[in-house]
Design a protein around this motif. Structure first.
Motif, PDB file in Angstrom:
ATOM      1  N   ASP A 173      16.505  -8.043  -9.304  1.00  0.00           N
ATOM      2  CA  ASP A 173      15.599  -9.107  -9.728  1.00  0.00           C
ATOM      3  C   ASP A 173      15.176  -9.931  -8.515  1.00  0.00           C
ATOM      4  O   ASP A 173      15.742  -9.792  -7.418  1.00  0.00           O
ATOM      5  CB  ASP A 173      16.240 -10.011 -10.790  1.00  0.00           C
ATOM      6  CG  ASP A 173      17.590 -10.565 -10.355  1.00  0.00           C
ATOM      7  OD1 ASP A 173      17.621 -11.304  -9.341  1.00  0.00           O
ATOM      8  OD2 ASP A 173      18.607 -10.260 -11.004  1.00  0.00           O
ATOM      9  N   LEU A 174      14.176 -10.798  -8.725  1.00  0.00           N
ATOM     10  CA  LEU A 174      13.603 -11.579  -7.623  1.00  0.00           C
ATOM     11  C   LEU A 174      14.578 -12.601  -7.063  1.00  0.00           C
ATOM     12  O   LEU A 174      14.592 -12.868  -5.859  1.00  0.00           O
ATOM     13  CB  LEU A 174      12.330 -12.287  -8.107  1.00  0.00           C
ATOM     14  CG  LEU A 174      11.150 -11.379  -8.461  1.00  0.00           C
ATOM     15  CD1 LEU A 174      10.000 -12.214  -9.008  1.00  0.00           C
ATOM     16  CD2 LEU A 174      10.689 -10.579  -7.255  1.00  0.00           C
ATOM     17  N   PRO A 190       7.488  -6.425   0.192  1.00  0.00           N
ATOM     18  CA  PRO A 190       7.429  -7.340  -0.956  1.00  0.00           C
ATOM     19  C   PRO A 190       8.253  -6.782  -2.117  1.00  0.00           C
ATOM     20  O   PRO A 190       8.229  -5.566  -2.361  1.00  0.00           O
ATOM     21  CB  PRO A 190       5.932  -7.378  -1.291  1.00  0.00           C
ATOM     22  CG  PRO A 190       5.254  -7.091   0.014  1.00  0.00           C
ATOM     23  CD  PRO A 190       6.139  -6.098   0.708  1.00  0.00           C
ATOM     24  N   PRO A 191       8.995  -7.634  -2.827  1.00  0.00           N
ATOM     25  CA  PRO A 191       9.916  -7.133  -3.863  1.00  0.00           C
ATOM     26  C   PRO A 191       9.247  -6.304  -4.947  1.00  0.00           C
ATOM     27  O   PRO A 191       9.822  -5.326  -5.424  1.00  0.00           O
ATOM     28  CB  PRO A 191      10.531  -8.414  -4.440  1.00  0.00           C
ATOM     29  CG  PRO A 191       9.614  -9.520  -4.007  1.00  0.00           C
ATOM     30  CD  PRO A 191       9.028  -9.092  -2.722  1.00  0.00           C
ATOM     31  N   GLU A 192       8.023  -6.682  -5.334  1.00  0.00           N
ATOM     32  CA  GLU A 192       7.345  -5.901  -6.367  1.00  0.00           C
ATOM     33  C   GLU A 192       7.016  -4.494  -5.882  1.00  0.00           C
ATOM     34  O   GLU A 192       6.931  -3.542  -6.681  1.00  0.00           O
ATOM     35  CB  GLU A 192       6.070  -6.624  -6.839  1.00  0.00           C
ATOM     36  CG  GLU A 192       4.978  -6.787  -5.783  1.00  0.00           C
ATOM     37  CD  GLU A 192       5.155  -8.006  -4.908  1.00  0.00           C
ATOM     38  OE1 GLU A 192       4.196  -8.321  -4.167  1.00  0.00           O
ATOM     39  OE2 GLU A 192       6.227  -8.626  -4.967  1.00  0.00           O
ATOM     40  N   GLU A 193       6.834  -4.343  -4.561  1.00  0.00           N
ATOM     41  CA  GLU A 193       6.584  -3.019  -3.971  1.00  0.00           C
ATOM     42  C   GLU A 193       7.897  -2.247  -3.831  1.00  0.00           C
ATOM     43  O   GLU A 193       7.982  -1.066  -4.161  1.00  0.00           O
ATOM     44  CB  GLU A 193       5.924  -3.174  -2.601  1.00  0.00           C
ATOM     45  CG  GLU A 193       4.535  -3.779  -2.631  1.00  0.00           C
ATOM     46  CD  GLU A 193       3.459  -2.711  -2.714  1.00  0.00           C
ATOM     47  OE1 GLU A 193       3.776  -1.558  -3.070  1.00  0.00           O
ATOM     48  OE2 GLU A 193       2.297  -3.038  -2.422  1.00  0.00           O
ATOM     49  N   MET A 195      10.701  -2.624  -5.451  1.00  0.00           N
ATOM     50  CA  MET A 195      11.306  -2.277  -6.732  1.00  0.00           C
ATOM     51  C   MET A 195      10.381  -1.428  -7.603  1.00  0.00           C
ATOM     52  O   MET A 195      10.741  -1.051  -8.713  1.00  0.00           O
ATOM     53  CB  MET A 195      11.686  -3.562  -7.481  1.00  0.00           C
ATOM     54  CG  MET A 195      12.646  -4.458  -6.732  1.00  0.00           C
ATOM     55  SD  MET A 195      12.941  -6.012  -7.614  1.00  0.00           S
ATOM     56  CE  MET A 195      13.589  -7.044  -6.289  1.00  0.00           C
ATOM     57  N   GLY A 196       9.194  -1.126  -7.080  1.00  0.00           N
ATOM     58  CA  GLY A 196       8.214  -0.357  -7.840  1.00  0.00           C
ATOM     59  C   GLY A 196       8.008   1.044  -7.295  1.00  0.00           C
ATOM     60  O   GLY A 196       8.922   1.663  -6.748  1.00  0.00           O
ATOM     61  N   GLN A 197       6.777   1.532  -7.420  1.00  0.00           N
ATOM     62  CA  GLN A 197       6.469   2.913  -7.056  1.00  0.00           C
ATOM     63  C   GLN A 197       6.625   3.171  -5.557  1.00  0.00           C
ATOM     64  O   GLN A 197       7.076   4.253  -5.158  1.00  0.00           O
ATOM     65  CB  GLN A 197       5.039   3.259  -7.488  1.00  0.00           C
ATOM     66  CG  GLN A 197       4.864   3.307  -9.002  1.00  0.00           C
ATOM     67  CD  GLN A 197       3.456   3.720  -9.403  1.00  0.00           C
ATOM     68  OE1 GLN A 197       2.573   3.849  -8.564  1.00  0.00           O
ATOM     69  NE2 GLN A 197       3.259   3.939 -10.691  1.00  0.00           N
TER      70      GLN A 197
END
Length: 288
Positions: A173-174, A190-193, A195-197
């Motif tokens: 989580d963030l 970046p965390p969304e990157e 933790m993502g694809q």
């Protein structure tokens, strides 16, 4: 709330109104005008000031509203944002257009700062991708050692600040991302990157089976070693860093960066073309 910004103060109006009248009175006294004597001029000044005081204490309601509306329109007008530069290169393709760094505000507060990928990695000859997470005990043990090694390598004579690390978070989580990042002094995806694809793609590309995992890349994105996690404890002084194999050393000596980048781009293009053809063939076979 900020009324003093919307209304003109009385002290600003009165001097503007007094000056012409005072000049007129003095002129009349000097010239000895018959219709206006000094006493009358003084009375005229008082009358004019009293009239000004009575009418300039506050703006009419309609005027005040108009000023407020104008101010609101000015505040709501967005500033023209700077256009992001067009970025190209192996690290932009690999990591995306922006990376994060942590900027300390004071001893207990920090903020994330966004940087363009090419700017952040400019001049770096070795770039490490560090796969790690706060919930992983081996990661928490290895990270302080990596921080020390990172500082040591970047302090070497003739090779100052040529080593960079980009953290690819495996946090869940963030909040965990932010807390764990305070223990590092390098960049992060970046965390969304992460933790993502993109994070998944990087894990598959470098065959990450467990964490902590550290892969080292050269300045054009070619792999130097995928075993840096084990190399560092064996060579804490960094004598062999970045542990290139002999063939890679010869290749780097003989061919300049521009040529190596051209070769890498061509190989990647051919590889992508072959993969697309293979996928297309598999789809046709499945349909048949």
């Amino acid at each position: 709330a900020c009324c003093h910004h919307n209304f003109v103060e009385r002290s600003d109006i009165v001097p503007k109104m007094k000056l012409p009248v005072v000049l007129f009175a003095l002129l009349a006294c000097i010239l000895g005008a018959t219709s206006v004597n000094c006493q009358e001029a003084a009375e005229a000044i008082d009358e004019k000031v009293n009239t000004t005081d009575a009418t300039s204490a506050e703006l009419p309601e309609s005027d005040a509203t108009e000023v407020k509306e104008d101010t609101a329109e000015e505040e709501e007008t967005p500033s023209v944002a700077e256009e992001a530069p067009v970025q190209r290169g192996p690290f932009v393709d690999l990591l995306g257009e922006t990376l994060l760094s942590l900027e300390m505000i004071d001893e207990t507060h920090a903020q994330l700062k966004q940087q363009y990928t090419n700017d952040a990695l400019s001049g770096k000859t070795v770039v490490g991708l560090y796969f790690s997470a706060d919930w992983c005990n081996p990661c928490r043990q290895f990270t302080p050692d990596l921080v020390s090694f990172y500082d040591k390598m970047n302090a070497r004579k003739g090779k100052k600040d040529q080593f960079e690390i980009v953290w690819v978070s495996r946090c869940r989580d963030l909040e965990s991302f932010g807390q764990y990042f305070t223990h590092m002094n390098w960049l992060a995806l970046p965390p969304e990157e992460a933790m993502g694809q993109r994070g998944q793609m990087l894990s598959e590309k470098y065959k990450v089976k467990g964490i902590p995992f550290l892969v080292l890349l050269d300045e054009v994105g070619n792999v130097i070693t995928t075993d840096a996690r084990n190399k560092i404890p064996q060579d804490k002084a960094g004598i062999g860093f970045p542990w290139r194999n002999p063939i890679a050393r010869v290749y780097m000596t003989l061919f300049p960066k521009s040529l190596r980048l051209m070769v890498k781009t061509h190989i990647t293009s051919v590889k992508d073309s072959v993969m697309q053809k293979l996928k297309g063939g598999n789809k046709k076979a499945t349909t048949a």
